[in-house]
Design a protein around this motif. Sequence first.
Motif, PDB file in Angstrom:
ATOM      1  N   MET A 152       9.385 -32.631  -5.726  1.00 22.48           N
ATOM      2  CA  MET A 152       9.134 -31.437  -6.532  1.00 22.48           C
ATOM      3  C   MET A 152      10.220 -30.405  -6.313  1.00 22.48           C
ATOM      4  N   TYR A 175      13.473 -27.326  -8.409  1.00 25.48           N
ATOM      5  CA  TYR A 175      13.583 -25.888  -8.166  1.00 25.48           C
ATOM      6  C   TYR A 175      14.910 -25.495  -7.527  1.00 25.48           C
ATOM      7  N   LYS A 234       9.612  -9.615 -15.099  1.00 27.52           N
ATOM      8  CA  LYS A 234       8.463 -10.077 -15.884  1.00 27.52           C
ATOM      9  C   LYS A 234       7.520 -10.931 -15.039  1.00 27.52           C
ATOM     10  N   MET A 235       8.086 -11.713 -14.125  1.00 24.32           N
ATOM     11  CA  MET A 235       7.238 -12.558 -13.287  1.00 24.32           C
ATOM     12  C   MET A 235       6.467 -11.727 -12.264  1.00 24.32           C
ATOM     13  N   TRP A 247      11.084 -23.878 -17.362  1.00 25.06           N
ATOM     14  CA  TRP A 247       9.915 -23.051 -17.025  1.00 25.06           C
ATOM     15  C   TRP A 247       9.510 -23.146 -15.560  1.00 25.06           C
ATOM     16  N   TYR A 248      10.390 -23.706 -14.721  1.00 30.56           N
ATOM     17  CA  TYR A 248      10.098 -23.666 -13.280  1.00 30.56           C
ATOM     18  C   TYR A 248      10.525 -22.302 -12.752  1.00 30.56           C
ATOM     19  N   MET A 249       9.638 -21.320 -12.897  1.00 32.20           N
ATOM     20  CA  MET A 249       9.986 -19.938 -12.565  1.00 32.20           C
ATOM     21  C   MET A 249       9.382 -19.492 -11.235  1.00 32.20           C
ATOM     22  N   ARG A 250       8.536 -20.341 -10.665  1.00 33.67           N
ATOM     23  CA  ARG A 250       7.882 -19.959  -9.405  1.00 33.67           C
ATOM     24  C   ARG A 250       8.468 -20.804  -8.287  1.00 33.67           C
ATOM     25  N   ILE A 299       5.266 -11.637 -21.374  1.00 32.08           N
ATOM     26  CA  ILE A 299       5.031 -11.819 -19.940  1.00 32.08           C
ATOM     27  C   ILE A 299       3.923 -12.844 -19.674  1.00 32.08           C
ATOM     28  N   LYS A 300       2.826 -12.744 -20.447  1.00 33.23           N
ATOM     29  CA  LYS A 300       1.716 -13.663 -20.201  1.00 33.23           C
ATOM     30  C   LYS A 300       2.127 -15.104 -20.459  1.00 33.23           C
ATOM     31  N   THR A 301       2.925 -15.304 -21.505  1.00 34.34           N
ATOM     32  CA  THR A 301       3.399 -16.652 -21.829  1.00 34.34           C
ATOM     33  C   THR A 301       4.276 -17.195 -20.709  1.00 34.34           C
ATOM     34  N   LEU A 302       5.181 -16.328 -20.235  1.00 41.30           N
ATOM     35  CA  LEU A 302       6.098 -16.726 -19.166  1.00 41.30           C
ATOM     36  C   LEU A 302       5.316 -17.169 -17.935  1.00 41.30           C
ATOM     37  N   ARG A 303       4.314 -16.371 -17.588  1.00 44.79           N
ATOM     38  CA  ARG A 303       3.544 -16.684 -16.384  1.00 44.79           C
ATOM     39  C   ARG A 303       2.668 -17.902 -16.588  1.00 44.79           C
ATOM     40  N   GLN A 304       2.080 -18.009 -17.780  1.00 44.61           N
ATOM     41  CA  GLN A 304       1.154 -19.112 -17.998  1.00 44.61           C
ATOM     42  C   GLN A 304       1.877 -20.461 -18.027  1.00 44.61           C
ATOM     43  N   ILE A 305       2.981 -20.520 -18.763  1.00 41.57           N
ATOM     44  CA  ILE A 305       3.677 -21.807 -18.850  1.00 41.57           C
ATOM     45  C   ILE A 305       4.272 -22.178 -17.495  1.00 41.57           C
ATOM     46  N   SER A 306       4.814 -21.169 -16.767  1.00 43.73           N
ATOM     47  CA  SER A 306       5.406 -21.520 -15.471  1.00 43.73           C
ATOM     48  C   SER A 306       4.323 -21.980 -14.495  1.00 43.73           C
ATOM     49  N   LEU A 307       3.111 -21.471 -14.685  1.00 47.73           N
ATOM     50  CA  LEU A 307       1.996 -21.931 -13.857  1.00 47.73           C
ATOM     51  C   LEU A 307       1.619 -23.369 -14.227  1.00 47.73           C
ATOM     52  N   LYS A 319       3.477 -25.598 -15.292  1.00 46.38           N
ATOM     53  CA  LYS A 319       4.476 -26.530 -14.800  1.00 46.38           C
ATOM     54  C   LYS A 319       4.218 -26.943 -13.345  1.00 46.38           C
ATOM     55  N   VAL A 320       3.588 -26.051 -12.567  1.00 48.10           N
ATOM     56  CA  VAL A 320       3.351 -26.418 -11.169  1.00 48.10           C
ATOM     57  C   VAL A 320       1.974 -27.038 -10.945  1.00 48.10           C
ATOM     58  N   GLN A 341       0.402 -29.764 -10.918  1.00 48.50           N
ATOM     59  CA  GLN A 341       0.415 -31.220 -10.931  1.00 48.50           C
ATOM     60  C   GLN A 341      -0.623 -31.712  -9.942  1.00 48.50           C
TER      61      GLN A 341
END
Lengths: 162, 282
Positions: free
Chosen positions: A12, A16, A93-94, A132-135, B65-73, B75-76, B78
């Motif tokens: 994973m 990142y 934004k994050m 979209w791997y932002m975290r 912002i909500k879209t950015l956070r939701q999609i990035s969430l 993605k993780v 799994q």
Amino acid sequence: EIESNYERLFDMESSYLAASGYSRNRDAMLFRERAVLIISKYAQCDNFPLIPYLATYYFDRYMSKKNPVLDYPRYKQHEIDVIAITCLILAWKMQNLNFTTTKFLVERPDLTEITAEQLVTMEIRIVKELDWYMRPITAFCFVPYFCQKLESKYGFRPRTIC
Amino acid sequence: MEKYKRDGVIGKERNSLRQIHKYRRQGSSGGSVVVKRFMLQPKLDALSTRDEEASADPEETGVPIKTLRQISLLKVMQHENIVRLVEMNYEDGDSLVRLVFEYADMDLRNFLEEYAAKASDQKLVKKLLCQLLRGVAHFHSIGAAHGALNPKNVLIDIGNENLKILNIAMDADALYTAPELLLGSTESSPAADMFAVGCIFAEMVNRRPLFQGKAANINNIFNLLGTPTEENWPGKLSEVFPNLEPHGLDLISKLLCLDPSKRIKACAALKHDYFKDLILLR
């Protein structure tokens, strides 16, 4: 089973990380220097290093993945500035639900060379490229966990070293 | 979207009038998917439409912002007990992205209705609840909450008895909403998810919703769990679940605890004695 967990984590983690070779590329280094300057100048976030950290992290990954290493020389300084500022906006934004780009630009009146349209286009380009791997999965993820442990026992407060 | 054919509505998006559809994959592979679309930049004519995006902050530019956070969430997310994101398609010059998730054979509501005999096997209930808790625990372990757990969002594959949680920001169902949310708290939380797990557990045991009725029904909750002290809940709960073993009753009372701060957490629930005799199934 522990081994397979580690394997999964490393699998994973590669999603990142910046692509290999990036850290040794001279042109990339120059651009990174410029980006770090821009990010630290415009972050303006009062001792909260997570924002510039995230922004730089996005920048590294975008630059290393978007372009074959040989392609760096074609970048112009203005383009690097737009990428760096966009990474900064994404980091905000994050971290902050109330962030708006309009307010960000109003509060930084010397950013005259960069338009909102440029930023919007670049934002989509960057999130697509980062898939979209932002975290990030980094040691940062564990900071609250350890702070909580330390605080309850010894009364430490979190503090950064830089 | 040419490979898929529309195959019924599964719910409504949160804060929006848009419905979420299920699609059947065309060709030999078969199977169903759920598609959720996100706007990546507000449309110029958004103000004249009734879409969710129209109500977004007009100051907001770029990726919401909500879209950015939701999609990035997403993605993780799994995990074997959470539905998988199988593809992302960009459309309209990158102003729109469609996320395609795998669907299972059916949702839990249909499973309880159509497979009544199979669903009444208490061992299977235990196995499914364990999987539900694992998925929920995964959400909570990365600092997120689902926010709308209900039997339509819990999917079952009949053959291998696998359970997967669907997480696409659908409208919450009031019958599974925790009392603190009905009483005005607006933030969804891990504790609220656990209350919903309690309601779903109850529904699997009795094969009908725990709280019935049209409205978001705080009165129903209080009638069952209500004003009585914690000591006398299990008494009343045992009347509602006459066939549930004592450990199950204990777990359900901890899931339905009125005080969110005292409600059992997902990782603790997985270690509950109710699961002691469950042979898993890695």
